[in-house]
Every structure is written in structure tokens, then in C-alpha cells.
Design a protein around this motif. Structure first.
Motif, mmCIF file in Angstrom:
data_model
loop_
_atom_site.group_PDB
_atom_site.id
_atom_site.type_symbol
_atom_site.label_atom_id
_atom_site.label_comp_id
_atom_site.label_asym_id
_atom_site.label_seq_id
_atom_site.Cartn_x
_atom_site.Cartn_y
_atom_site.Cartn_z
ATOM 1 N N THR A 1 -83.671 60.160 23.366
ATOM 2 C CA THR A 1 -83.584 59.896 24.805
ATOM 3 C C THR A 1 -83.167 61.151 25.561
ATOM 4 O O THR A 1 -83.698 61.456 26.647
ATOM 5 C CB THR A 1 -82.587 58.761 25.077
ATOM 6 O OG1 THR A 1 -83.072 57.561 24.479
ATOM 7 C CG2 THR A 1 -82.399 58.541 26.574
ATOM 8 N N ASP A 2 -82.240 61.921 24.995
ATOM 9 C CA ASP A 2 -81.827 63.179 25.632
ATOM 10 C C ASP A 2 -82.999 64.150 25.755
ATOM 11 O O ASP A 2 -83.172 64.826 26.779
ATOM 12 C CB ASP A 2 -80.704 63.832 24.824
ATOM 13 C CG ASP A 2 -79.377 63.107 24.963
ATOM 14 O OD1 ASP A 2 -79.267 62.232 25.848
ATOM 15 O OD2 ASP A 2 -78.454 63.406 24.177
ATOM 16 N N ILE A 3 -83.807 64.217 24.720
ATOM 17 C CA ILE A 3 -84.963 65.119 24.747
ATOM 18 C C ILE A 3 -85.940 64.680 25.831
ATOM 19 O O ILE A 3 -86.453 65.511 26.607
ATOM 20 C CB ILE A 3 -85.650 65.143 23.365
ATOM 21 C CG1 ILE A 3 -84.734 65.819 22.347
ATOM 22 C CG2 ILE A 3 -87.004 65.856 23.437
ATOM 23 C CD1 ILE A 3 -85.173 65.637 20.905
ATOM 24 N N HIS A 4 -86.213 63.400 25.926
ATOM 25 C CA HIS A 4 -87.135 62.900 26.950
ATOM 26 C C HIS A 4 -86.576 63.135 28.360
ATOM 27 O O HIS A 4 -87.337 63.367 29.304
ATOM 28 C CB HIS A 4 -87.414 61.416 26.722
ATOM 29 C CG HIS A 4 -88.312 61.141 25.556
ATOM 30 N ND1 HIS A 4 -89.480 61.823 25.339
ATOM 31 C CD2 HIS A 4 -88.204 60.243 24.535
ATOM 32 C CE1 HIS A 4 -90.078 61.376 24.231
ATOM 33 N NE2 HIS A 4 -89.305 60.415 23.730
ATOM 34 N N THR A 5 -85.256 63.065 28.495
ATOM 35 C CA THR A 5 -84.632 63.335 29.800
ATOM 36 C C THR A 5 -84.936 64.759 30.246
ATOM 37 O O THR A 5 -85.307 65.004 31.401
ATOM 38 C CB THR A 5 -83.111 63.124 29.716
ATOM 39 O OG1 THR A 5 -82.841 61.747 29.422
ATOM 40 C CG2 THR A 5 -82.434 63.514 31.025
ATOM 41 N N VAL A 6 -84.807 65.701 29.328
ATOM 42 C CA VAL A 6 -85.092 67.099 29.652
ATOM 43 C C VAL A 6 -86.586 67.297 29.912
ATOM 44 O O VAL A 6 -86.984 67.967 30.870
ATOM 45 C CB VAL A 6 -84.608 68.033 28.528
ATOM 46 C CG1 VAL A 6 -85.037 69.476 28.789
ATOM 47 C CG2 VAL A 6 -83.095 67.947 28.393
ATOM 48 N N ASP A 7 -87.423 66.700 29.075
ATOM 49 C CA ASP A 7 -88.870 66.835 29.257
ATOM 50 C C ASP A 7 -89.305 66.359 30.640
ATOM 51 O O ASP A 7 -90.138 66.992 31.296
ATOM 52 C CB ASP A 7 -89.615 66.042 28.181
ATOM 53 C CG ASP A 7 -90.093 66.915 27.038
ATOM 54 O OD1 ASP A 7 -90.317 68.132 27.264
ATOM 55 O OD2 ASP A 7 -90.246 66.400 25.914
ATOM 56 N N ALA A 8 -88.758 65.230 31.073
ATOM 57 C CA ALA A 8 -89.144 64.683 32.372
ATOM 58 C C ALA A 8 -88.756 65.623 33.505
ATOM 59 O O ALA A 8 -89.508 65.812 34.467
ATOM 60 C CB ALA A 8 -88.507 63.310 32.573
ATOM 61 N N ALA A 9 -87.565 66.230 33.408
ATOM 62 C CA ALA A 9 -87.097 67.118 34.468
ATOM 63 C C ALA A 9 -87.790 68.476 34.431
ATOM 64 O O ALA A 9 -87.860 69.168 35.451
ATOM 65 C CB ALA A 9 -85.586 67.304 34.359
ATOM 66 N N LEU A 10 -88.292 68.862 33.275
ATOM 67 C CA LEU A 10 -88.917 70.178 33.138
ATOM 68 C C LEU A 10 -90.164 70.337 33.996
ATOM 69 O O LEU A 10 -90.491 71.445 34.415
ATOM 70 C CB LEU A 10 -89.284 70.437 31.671
ATOM 71 C CG LEU A 10 -88.218 71.070 30.793
ATOM 72 C CD1 LEU A 10 -88.706 71.129 29.343
ATOM 73 C CD2 LEU A 10 -87.873 72.477 31.280
ATOM 74 N N VAL A 11 -90.857 69.254 34.251
ATOM 75 C CA VAL A 11 -92.115 69.343 34.997
ATOM 76 C C VAL A 11 -91.908 70.053 36.325
ATOM 77 O O VAL A 11 -92.604 71.025 36.653
ATOM 78 C CB VAL A 11 -92.711 67.934 35.222
ATOM 79 C CG1 VAL A 11 -93.963 68.022 36.090
ATOM 80 C CG2 VAL A 11 -93.032 67.274 33.890
#
Length: 441
Positions: free
Chosen positions: A113-123
Motif C-alpha cells: 500500500t505504501d508503494i502504491h501511495t508513492v506511485d499515485a503521487a509520482l504522476v
């Protein structure tokens, strides 16, 4: 001196696709290839009856894939093996913490979940990043915004570092912020139990391919192109050059005149990576059941952090790991046994000292191959995604560069190589042609 309508430099998938399409259109074509085989960085080893794809392995997404269509037309069997790039949860993964213990399902879910949180914000952060921003800078910006403990942040930080290394064979601070913009998979991924090299062999059928012809000089002018090899000179109205970025940058092939700035500039912003495969075969399976990958966190995983279970491909217990980026640089010059010992130290840490030794080890050395100088190209600082297509800008109506590095939408893939060869053939002919002509009867 041989004279042709078109001379193609390189018998990889890009060059063979272009040559096949041009021949189908009625043009006289010759392909000159430095190696004693076709395929370029698609290379299958068949030692001892085993089939090992030392170069390209996957079709990364078969939906609307021309490579999948070609493989089907050529009767190449495939096996579904969807890895989804370096994703945290695209398939069952056994995650191990820095102490060498497997994460519980709840701990693994929180980490993912932490990884997906960063991925979403990276865009949005990547979209707003500075021209020379690195992938490290944009990930650090996002991680820094999270209310996490230092240890929790470190686990996510190292994940993104390993993603840069495994996807592009580059250290995270050397990869452009936009370097993973193409990190998306459309549809299932497949591998080839009979070997990926069946594709270039089929593409080469019926073509005039001159193996063992090392090109040293390419001259171009309004009168056409002259390609010099030790075996002779090949003259043509146009030339399609499919040399890898590392070879283009090495100076081993002289261009006269030199490549113009509209091509030389994007070439200078790309770099060939350091990325090698390590295959380990065992007498029995000792790792986790029902997972396709094993990953470990922490300092022990700086080099060897991910293993992929290839057992079901041929029925022989096999793990694949990658010497990627810093690991490839650090192990360059090591023997296969030295690499295997280093990898096995980490596997024993996770599974115990009594696990069996590998019965066979295969380690690639693409960085030391003078006709590749790496596995594929990546965008270094200051590069943009447009640099890939810009590298293929037609030169003087005579030269056309093609290959995986010249295709923006999906670089570093066989799909990119094939489509770039198709584009080069269209530019030579001055009209649109159907890519399926490369594999149609």
C-alpha cells in the motif's frame, strides 16, 4: 562492391523487419551483420539441450502486440508468465524483511500500500519536474511528504531504487525522472519455451543476410550510402542503421559526414545500461511454494534482492535474478562461480545453509559484447521521452536509424525494435505499409 536499393546494418529484429518489408515491396536489400548469427540482443542458448533466453525473454503485454501476432503467425508456442514489470503485487510474491524473515500477509499488504501511495503521487510530481531531474529526486519528494517512520520510508525508498535498476539497469540517481513513463503492461505477458530466437530466424528466411560483416564506416550523401566492412563495400540509395546506442556512441563505426545535431543530440542524452541475467538451476525446489517471485528488503538486498521462479517453463527447478545497475558494474569481470557464490549467500540467508548448490549457472555479459555494449538504452538526466523518436529523424533522405532505442512508446523491448523497423521501411518507401507484411505469407 555490391549495389542495392537499401543496405540494412544489423540483423536484429529491427533490421530484419525492415528488410523483410522492403523485399516484399520489391526492393533489392542486403543485411550486413557483425555476429555469426541473426537476432542481435535476441539470443537463445541451447547448450546441453536446455533452452535459455540470454537476451530478450518476454512479450510485455500481448494485447494488440505485433510481436505476439508475428509469433503466432510463425507458430511459436508461448507460456503465460505475467510479471507486470517490477511491481509489488502483480503476482504472488514472497517478501522478506531486512532480518531475513518473510513478511506476514498483513505486513506485506501495508508495504505494498505504501508503494502504491508513492506511485499515485509520482504522476503529478514527475509531470512538474525540472528538465534535469532524476528519478531519485521525484521519489524522494513524494516519500518526504509521507508521515512515515524512517524505517518505513527506507523500505519504500529501496523499492524504488531497485525498480530503476531492474527496469532499466541504471542507478536511480542517473535515470531521468521521466525514465519510467513507459512502465505499463497491456495484457498478459508471455515467454517462449522453445526460445525467442525463433522470431529473428523466421524473419530472416529468404533474406540476403551477410553474417560476420563488421561495419567500420558509413558514408552518406545525396548520391546514396556506402557501408564499409572488412569483406567489402555495399552501396545503396539508402541505408537503415540498427546499431545499439552503445555501439553508436563508441566510435567503432565512423559516419562520414558525422551524424547531424538533430540526431547526435538525443543520442548523447541516452545511455546503454548495465544489466545482466543470472540463471541458477537446482536439483530440487527449496523456496516458497505458489509464488512467482522472492524479494528481500534491507542492506543485504543491495545487489541480490529479487528472484523469479522459472521452474514451470521447462520443468527444471530454476531461479532467475538480475545483476542490475550497480550490481552489474560491481560484478563485471567476475567468473560465473563468483557471481553464483554471491547470489547463493543471500539465498542461504533466507532458506538456510543446507539448501542445494546450483547444478548449472548461466551469467550474461552484454556489457562486454562489442556489438551491443549493454542490454538496452535508458534516459539519463536531461533526456526526454521525445529523444527516442528524435534519434530516428531521417538524415539527408539517405540514412534511417532504427532499433529499440528509437521508439518512444515502448523502448527497450522487442516490440519497439519491430515497430521501428516498420517505420524505417515506410520512410524508405515513402508510403504507409502494413506491418503484418513482415510475417504474412
Amino acid at each position: 562492391m555490391g549495389e542495392f536499393d537499401t543496405v540494412v546494418v544489423g540483423a536484429g529484429v529491427a533490421g530484419l523487419t525492415a528488410a523483410r518489408l522492403l523485399r516484399r515491396a520489391g526492393r533489392s536489400v542486403v543485411v550486413v551483420e557483425a555476429r555469426g548469427r541473426v537476432g542481435g540482443r535476441v539470443h537463445t542458448d541451447r547448450t546441453d539441450g536446455r533452452i535459455t533466453d540470454l537476451g530478450a525473454s518476454w512479450i510485455h503485454g500481448i494485447t494488440d502486440s505485433p510481436v505476439a501476432a508475428a509469433a503466432s503467425a510463425f507458430g511459436m508456442p508461448t507460456t503465460e508468465f505475467t510479471v507486470g514489470g517490477y511491481q509489488p503485487d502483480s503476482r504472488p510474491i514472497a517478501h522478506y524483511d531486512p532480518s531475513g524473515h518473510r513478511l506476514s500477509p498483513s505486513a506485506a499488504a501495508s508495504y505494498v500500500t505504501d508503494i502504491h501511495t508513492v506511485d499515485a503521487a509520482l504522476v503529478d510530481v514527475i509531470a512538474a519536474s525540472a528538465p534535469r531531474a532524476s528519478y531519485l529526486e521525484v521519489t524522494e519528494e513524494v516519500i518526504g511528504r509521507q508521515p512515515w517512520t524512517p524505517e518505513r520510508a527506507d523500505r519504500v525508498r529501496e523499492y524504488f531504487s531497485h525498480r530503476a535498476e531492474e527496469q532499466y539497469g541504471a542507478a536511480i540517481d542517473d535515470l531521468a525522472a521521466h525514465g519510467l513513463d513507459d512502465d505499463a503492461i497491456d495484457g498478459d505477458e508471455v515467454v517462449f519455451p522453445d526460445g525467442y530466437d525463433r522470431l529473428p530466424h523466421h524473419l530472416a528466411e529468404g533474406l540476403d543476410v551477410r553474417l560476420g560483416h563488421v561495419v567500420t564506416r558509413i558514408e552518406w550523401s545525396g548520391a546514396g550510402a556506402r557501408v564499409t566492412t572488412a569483406q567489402g563495400i555495399f552501396a545503396a540509395r539508402e541505408a537503415i542503421v540498427t546499431l545499439p546506442v552503445g555501439v553508436l556512441q563508441s566510435g567503432d563505426v565512423a559516419f562520414d559526414p558525422e551524424l547531424p545535431d538533430e540526431v547526435a543530440a538525443p543520442l548523447s542524452r541516452l545511455r546503454m545500461n548495465s544489466f545482466e541475467k543470472v540463471f541458477l538451476r537446482f536439483p530440487s525446489v527449496f523456496w516458497d511454494d505458489d509464488v512467482y517471485a522472492i524479494r528481500q528488503q534491507g542492506a543485504e538486498g543491495a545487489w541480490w534482492h529479487s528472484w523469479y521462479d522459472l521452474t514451470r517453463l521447462h520443468g527444471e527447478p530454476t531461479l532467475l535474478t538480475f545483476a542490475a545497475g550497480p550490481a552489474a558494474i560491481g560484478t563485471r569481470g567476475w567468473t560465473d562461480d563468483e557471481v553464483a557464490d554471491s547470489v547463493m549467500a543471500q539465498l542461504r540467508r533466507l532458506y538456510g545453509d543446507d539448501i542445494p548448490a546450483p547444478t548449472r549457472v548461466d551469467v550474461t555479459a552484454w556489457h562486454d559484447d562489442p556489438f551491443a555494449r549493454g542490454s538496452y538504452a535508458y534516459m539519463t538526466l536531461g533526456s526526454t521521452t521525445d529523444d527516442h523518436d528524435a534519434l530516428a529523424t531521417p538524415i539527408g533522405g539517405v540514412l534511417h536509424l532504427a532499433g529499440e532505442a528509437t521508439w518512444t512508446d515502448d523502448p527497450a523491448t522487442v516490440t519497439a525494435a519491430l515497430l521501428s523497423g516498420h517505420r524505417a521501411a515506410e520512410r524508405v518507401l515513402g508510403r504507409e505499409i502494413d506491418v503484418t507484411g513482415a510475417w504474412a505469407d
